[in-house]
Design a protein around this motif. Structure first.
Motif, PDB file in Angstrom:
ATOM      1  N   ARG A 191      -8.660  -6.612  -3.094  1.00  0.00           N
ATOM      2  CA  ARG A 191      -9.288  -6.345  -1.791  1.00  0.00           C
ATOM      3  C   ARG A 191      -8.965  -7.464  -0.793  1.00  0.00           C
ATOM      4  NH1 ARG A 191     -13.835  -3.594   0.326  1.00  0.00           N
ATOM      5  NH2 ARG A 191     -13.792  -3.991   2.567  1.00  0.00           N
ATOM      6  N   ARG A 192      -8.881  -8.685  -1.253  1.00  0.00           N
ATOM      7  CA  ARG A 192      -8.589  -9.792  -0.339  1.00  0.00           C
ATOM      8  C   ARG A 192      -7.219  -9.617   0.306  1.00  0.00           C
ATOM      9  NH1 ARG A 192      -9.078 -15.848  -2.498  1.00  0.00           N
ATOM     10  NH2 ARG A 192     -11.257 -15.179  -2.536  1.00  0.00           N
ATOM     11  N   VAL A 193      -6.233  -9.216  -0.491  1.00  0.00           N
ATOM     12  CA  VAL A 193      -4.892  -8.987   0.051  1.00  0.00           C
ATOM     13  C   VAL A 193      -4.923  -7.858   1.072  1.00  0.00           C
ATOM     14  CG1 VAL A 193      -2.539  -8.293  -0.525  1.00  0.00           C
ATOM     15  CG2 VAL A 193      -3.773  -9.853  -2.031  1.00  0.00           C
ATOM     16  N   LEU A 194      -5.656  -6.793   0.757  1.00  0.00           N
ATOM     17  CA  LEU A 194      -5.765  -5.665   1.684  1.00  0.00           C
ATOM     18  C   LEU A 194      -6.402  -6.104   2.999  1.00  0.00           C
ATOM     19  CD1 LEU A 194      -5.530  -2.502   2.012  1.00  0.00           C
ATOM     20  CD2 LEU A 194      -7.941  -2.450   1.369  1.00  0.00           C
ATOM     21  N   ASP A 195      -7.471  -6.870   2.922  1.00  0.00           N
ATOM     22  CA  ASP A 195      -8.156  -7.324   4.134  1.00  0.00           C
ATOM     23  C   ASP A 195      -7.250  -8.197   4.994  1.00  0.00           C
ATOM     24  OD1 ASP A 195     -10.403  -5.956   3.405  1.00  0.00           O
ATOM     25  OD2 ASP A 195     -11.500  -7.704   2.663  1.00  0.00           O
ATOM     26  N   ASP A 196      -6.513  -9.097   4.352  1.00  0.00           N
ATOM     27  CA  ASP A 196      -5.596  -9.967   5.107  1.00  0.00           C
ATOM     28  C   ASP A 196      -4.510  -9.144   5.798  1.00  0.00           C
ATOM     29  OD1 ASP A 196      -7.038 -12.152   4.327  1.00  0.00           O
ATOM     30  OD2 ASP A 196      -5.667 -12.752   2.723  1.00  0.00           O
ATOM     31  N   ALA A 197      -3.950  -8.177   5.060  1.00  0.00           N
ATOM     32  CA  ALA A 197      -2.903  -7.335   5.645  1.00  0.00           C
ATOM     33  C   ALA A 197      -3.457  -6.482   6.781  1.00  0.00           C
ATOM     34  CB  ALA A 197      -2.291  -6.443   4.565  1.00  0.00           C
ATOM     35  N   ALA A 198      -4.678  -5.972   6.615  1.00  0.00           N
ATOM     36  CA  ALA A 198      -5.281  -5.147   7.661  1.00  0.00           C
ATOM     37  C   ALA A 198      -5.551  -5.956   8.913  1.00  0.00           C
ATOM     38  CB  ALA A 198      -6.576  -4.530   7.144  1.00  0.00           C
ATOM     39  N   ALA A 199      -5.990  -7.200   8.745  1.00  0.00           N
ATOM     40  CA  ALA A 199      -6.245  -8.050   9.904  1.00  0.00           C
ATOM     41  C   ALA A 199      -4.969  -8.250  10.719  1.00  0.00           C
ATOM     42  CB  ALA A 199      -6.807  -9.391   9.452  1.00  0.00           C
ATOM     43  N   CYS A 200      -3.851  -8.433  10.024  1.00  0.00           N
ATOM     44  CA  CYS A 200      -2.564  -8.581  10.727  1.00  0.00           C
ATOM     45  C   CYS A 200      -2.152  -7.264  11.377  1.00  0.00           C
ATOM     46  CB  CYS A 200      -1.489  -9.041   9.760  1.00  0.00           C
ATOM     47  SG  CYS A 200      -1.734 -10.696   9.096  1.00  0.00           S
ATOM     48  N   ALA A 201      -2.321  -6.157  10.648  1.00  0.00           N
ATOM     49  CA  ALA A 201      -1.887  -4.849  11.168  1.00  0.00           C
ATOM     50  C   ALA A 201      -2.682  -4.454  12.400  1.00  0.00           C
ATOM     51  CB  ALA A 201      -2.031  -3.797  10.076  1.00  0.00           C
ATOM     52  N   LEU A 202      -3.982  -4.684  12.368  1.00  0.00           N
ATOM     53  CA  LEU A 202      -4.827  -4.253  13.480  1.00  0.00           C
ATOM     54  C   LEU A 202      -4.619  -5.093  14.731  1.00  0.00           C
ATOM     55  CD1 LEU A 202      -8.095  -3.503  11.499  1.00  0.00           C
ATOM     56  CD2 LEU A 202      -6.515  -1.851  12.494  1.00  0.00           C
ATOM     57  N   GLY A 249       6.083  -2.056   3.293  1.00  0.00           N
ATOM     58  CA  GLY A 249       5.189  -2.349   4.405  1.00  0.00           C
ATOM     59  C   GLY A 249       3.789  -1.823   4.229  1.00  0.00           C
ATOM     60  N   THR A 250       3.577  -0.916   3.268  1.00  0.00           N
ATOM     61  CA  THR A 250       2.233  -0.418   2.993  1.00  0.00           C
ATOM     62  C   THR A 250       1.596  -1.245   1.880  1.00  0.00           C
ATOM     63  OG1 THR A 250       2.971   1.202   1.352  1.00  0.00           O
ATOM     64  CG2 THR A 250       2.944   1.901   3.661  1.00  0.00           C
ATOM     65  N   ILE A 251       0.289  -1.243   1.820  1.00  0.00           N
ATOM     66  CA  ILE A 251      -0.441  -2.048   0.827  1.00  0.00           C
ATOM     67  C   ILE A 251      -1.324  -1.131   0.012  1.00  0.00           C
ATOM     68  CG2 ILE A 251      -2.005  -3.972   0.428  1.00  0.00           C
ATOM     69  CD1 ILE A 251       0.579  -4.810   1.729  1.00  0.00           C
ATOM     70  N   ALA A 252      -1.039  -1.019  -1.288  1.00  0.00           N
ATOM     71  CA  ALA A 252      -1.876  -0.258  -2.212  1.00  0.00           C
ATOM     72  C   ALA A 252      -2.826  -1.226  -2.906  1.00  0.00           C
ATOM     73  CB  ALA A 252      -1.011   0.469  -3.236  1.00  0.00           C
ATOM     74  N   SER A 253      -4.111  -0.904  -2.895  1.00  0.00           N
ATOM     75  CA  SER A 253      -5.110  -1.866  -3.369  1.00  0.00           C
ATOM     76  C   SER A 253      -6.191  -1.157  -4.190  1.00  0.00           C
ATOM     77  CB  SER A 253      -5.759  -2.568  -2.164  1.00  0.00           C
ATOM     78  OG  SER A 253      -6.893  -3.314  -2.548  1.00  0.00           O
ATOM     79  N   ARG A 254      -6.741  -1.896  -5.144  1.00  0.00           N
ATOM     80  CA  ARG A 254      -7.936  -1.437  -5.843  1.00  0.00           C
ATOM     81  C   ARG A 254      -9.137  -2.146  -5.223  1.00  0.00           C
ATOM     82  NH1 ARG A 254      -9.818  -2.344 -12.164  1.00  0.00           N
ATOM     83  NH2 ARG A 254     -11.639  -0.958 -12.087  1.00  0.00           N
ATOM     84  N   LEU A 255     -10.061  -1.353  -4.710  1.00  0.00           N
ATOM     85  CA  LEU A 255     -11.225  -1.928  -4.045  1.00  0.00           C
ATOM     86  C   LEU A 255     -12.320  -2.300  -5.035  1.00  0.00           C
ATOM     87  CD1 LEU A 255     -11.455   0.499  -0.987  1.00  0.00           C
ATOM     88  CD2 LEU A 255     -10.255  -1.690  -1.167  1.00  0.00           C
ATOM     89  N   GLY A 256     -12.360  -1.616  -6.163  1.00  0.00           N
ATOM     90  CA  GLY A 256     -13.390  -1.868  -7.163  1.00  0.00           C
ATOM     91  C   GLY A 256     -13.778  -0.572  -7.836  1.00  0.00           C
ATOM     92  N   GLY A 257     -14.157  -0.653  -9.111  1.00  0.00           N
ATOM     93  CA  GLY A 257     -14.520   0.559  -9.832  1.00  0.00           C
ATOM     94  C   GLY A 257     -13.347   1.532  -9.857  1.00  0.00           C
ATOM     95  N   ASP A 258     -13.626   2.800  -9.465  1.00  0.00           N
ATOM     96  CA  ASP A 258     -12.553   3.795  -9.433  1.00  0.00           C
ATOM     97  C   ASP A 258     -12.096   4.060  -8.000  1.00  0.00           C
ATOM     98  OD1 ASP A 258     -15.058   4.921  -8.852  1.00  0.00           O
ATOM     99  OD2 ASP A 258     -14.350   6.937  -9.336  1.00  0.00           O
ATOM    100  N   GLU A 259     -12.384   3.135  -7.109  1.00  0.00           N
ATOM    101  CA  GLU A 259     -12.024   3.301  -5.700  1.00  0.00           C
ATOM    102  C   GLU A 259     -10.761   2.503  -5.381  1.00  0.00           C
ATOM    103  OE1 GLU A 259     -15.160   4.083  -2.465  1.00  0.00           O
ATOM    104  OE2 GLU A 259     -14.626   1.959  -2.230  1.00  0.00           O
ATOM    105  N   MET A 260      -9.781   3.166  -4.775  1.00  0.00           N
ATOM    106  CA  MET A 260      -8.516   2.542  -4.407  1.00  0.00           C
ATOM    107  C   MET A 260      -8.217   2.854  -2.948  1.00  0.00           C
ATOM    108  SD  MET A 260      -6.363   3.554  -7.843  1.00  0.00           S
ATOM    109  CE  MET A 260      -7.207   3.563  -9.431  1.00  0.00           C
ATOM    110  N   ALA A 261      -7.249   2.138  -2.395  1.00  0.00           N
ATOM    111  CA  ALA A 261      -6.946   2.322  -0.981  1.00  0.00           C
ATOM    112  C   ALA A 261      -5.455   2.149  -0.743  1.00  0.00           C
ATOM    113  CB  ALA A 261      -7.726   1.326  -0.134  1.00  0.00           C
ATOM    114  N   LEU A 262      -4.999   2.755   0.348  1.00  0.00           N
ATOM    115  CA  LEU A 262      -3.624   2.563   0.800  1.00  0.00           C
ATOM    116  C   LEU A 262      -3.668   2.301   2.301  1.00  0.00           C
ATOM    117  CD1 LEU A 262      -0.587   2.598   0.099  1.00  0.00           C
ATOM    118  CD2 LEU A 262      -0.573   5.034   0.702  1.00  0.00           C
TER     119      LEU A 262
END
Length: 359
Positions: A191-202, A249-262
């Motif tokens: 999740r930390r990697v996803l958040d960092d990438a999202a901050a840059c993307a946004l 350029g896309t980021i696939a991430s596991r947020l926790g439990g059975d929840e994932m994000a792209l």
């Protein structure tokens, strides 16, 4: 590794403080022994030693406070200049004692604890050459050769041991950093990697940023009926499918439990939705191969997109709300929100495109 990279210290702030401490200790020790009458006998040499060591004390203070901002070359120049000062003072004061020669270890210790192999080798060679100049200038050849052999061996071994220890530490830090960035079960980013990438993307402009959150349907039932090992296998399987669908350029991430994000930086709204629907179909037609036969799997996906300035919190909340609708509508489907930047308000329904079961 280039010279510039090799000269860049492992920890700039730590390097600045280490250099400052070594310079200050060497100067203060010399000044104390000079004051106790253990320094050079001639007045000229006494003034030279005292003046040089008093002059370097402000340098130590400056290094301690501001050295971490210095360019990479500073950290090679510092020990080289230190060697030149030590050798010059020893010859000028006719001091080739063991105590005087011991100071050649200071630059080597600093370089070997902070820099790469190339600058460490250079500093060590220069320290040995500096010591050779001192002893062969001031001592009989036999004694000079003996002192040089002992001091040279000590400096070489000291440098080698510290370099190896530093490289082991670097490998450990790299391994820990990689482990902190990758979920061990699914191989997805954390999740930390996803958040960092999202901050840059946004913060960028363009077609916008898409985020999909997917949840494995009836995951608790899988765990209860087939056991937690199969549940882990299901998560790893879906994570692998998500990783295979992700593009550069896309980021696939596991947020926790059975929840994932792209996360899809720079992707348009329709392209983001298309990827979500492709992933939905891919999971459905690729069951998990279990010991007791194939285990059919489905996912629910909530999708959000923004084409203007927003925060990761807002984007995630919109995708999460869409995921909730997808689960409530019967699972195994995609629900996409309105553009987050044009959403009518926090209490409005997030759904724009409606529930879209995979074909």
């Amino acid at each position: 590794m280039s010279w510039e990279q090799a000269c860049r210290p492992r920890d700039p702030r730590g390097a600045a403080r280490a250099a400052a401490v070594l310079v200050a200790v060497a100067a203060l020790v010399t000044l104390v022994f000079t004051a106790l009458g253990q320094g050079p006998s001639s007045l000229v040499a006494l003034v030279l030693v005292t003046g040089v060591n008093l002059a370097v004390l402000p340098l130590a203070v400056a290094l301690y406070r501001h050295g971490h901002r210095a360019p990479a070359a500073t950290w090679l120049v510092t020990p080289v200049v230190g060697i030149a000062i030590i050798a010059g003072l020893d010859v000028a004061t006719a001091d080739a004692s063991a105590a005087a020669q011991a100071f050649f270890a200071f630059p080597v210790v600093f370089a070997a604890s902070q820099l790469g192999r190339k600058p460490v080798a250079l500093v060590t060679v220069l320290a040995v050459l500096g010591n050779a100049w001192v002893v062969f200038t001031l001592l009989p050849p036999g004694r000079a050769a003996t002192d040089l052999a002992y001091i040279g061996a000590m400096l070489t071994v000291l440098a080698a041991v510290l370099v190896q220890a530093g490289e082991r530490q670097d490998r450990l830090v790299t391994r820990l950093t990689e482990q902190a960035a990758v979920d061990p079960l699914t191989g997805l980013a954390t999740r930390r990697v996803l958040d960092d990438a999202a901050a840059c993307a946004l913060a960028q402009t363009g077609d916008g940023t898409g985020l999909m959150i997917l949840d494995l349907d009836r995951f608790k039932v899988i765990n209860d009926e087939r056991g937690h090992p199969v549940g882990d296998d299901a998560l790893a399987h879906v994570g692998d499918l998500l990783r295979r669908r992700a593009q550069a350029g896309t980021i696939a991430s596991r947020l926790g439990g059975d929840e994932m994000a792209l996360l899809l930086p720079g992707w348009g709204r329709q392209a983001t939705l298309d990827v979500a629907e492709e992933l939905l179909r891919l999971v459905r037609r690729t069951p998990l191969r279990g010991a007791d036969g194939p285990v059919p799997l489905t996912v629910s996906i909530g999708v959000a997109h923004t084409s203007a300035h927003t925060t990761m919190r807002e984007l995630y909340a919109a995708a999460d709300a869409a995921l909730y609708d997808a689960k409530a509508d019967g699972r195994d489907r995609v629900v996409m929100t309105d553009d987050v930047s044009r959403a009518p308000g926090p209490h409005a329904s997030p759904r724009a495109s409606g529930a879209r079961p995979g074909a």
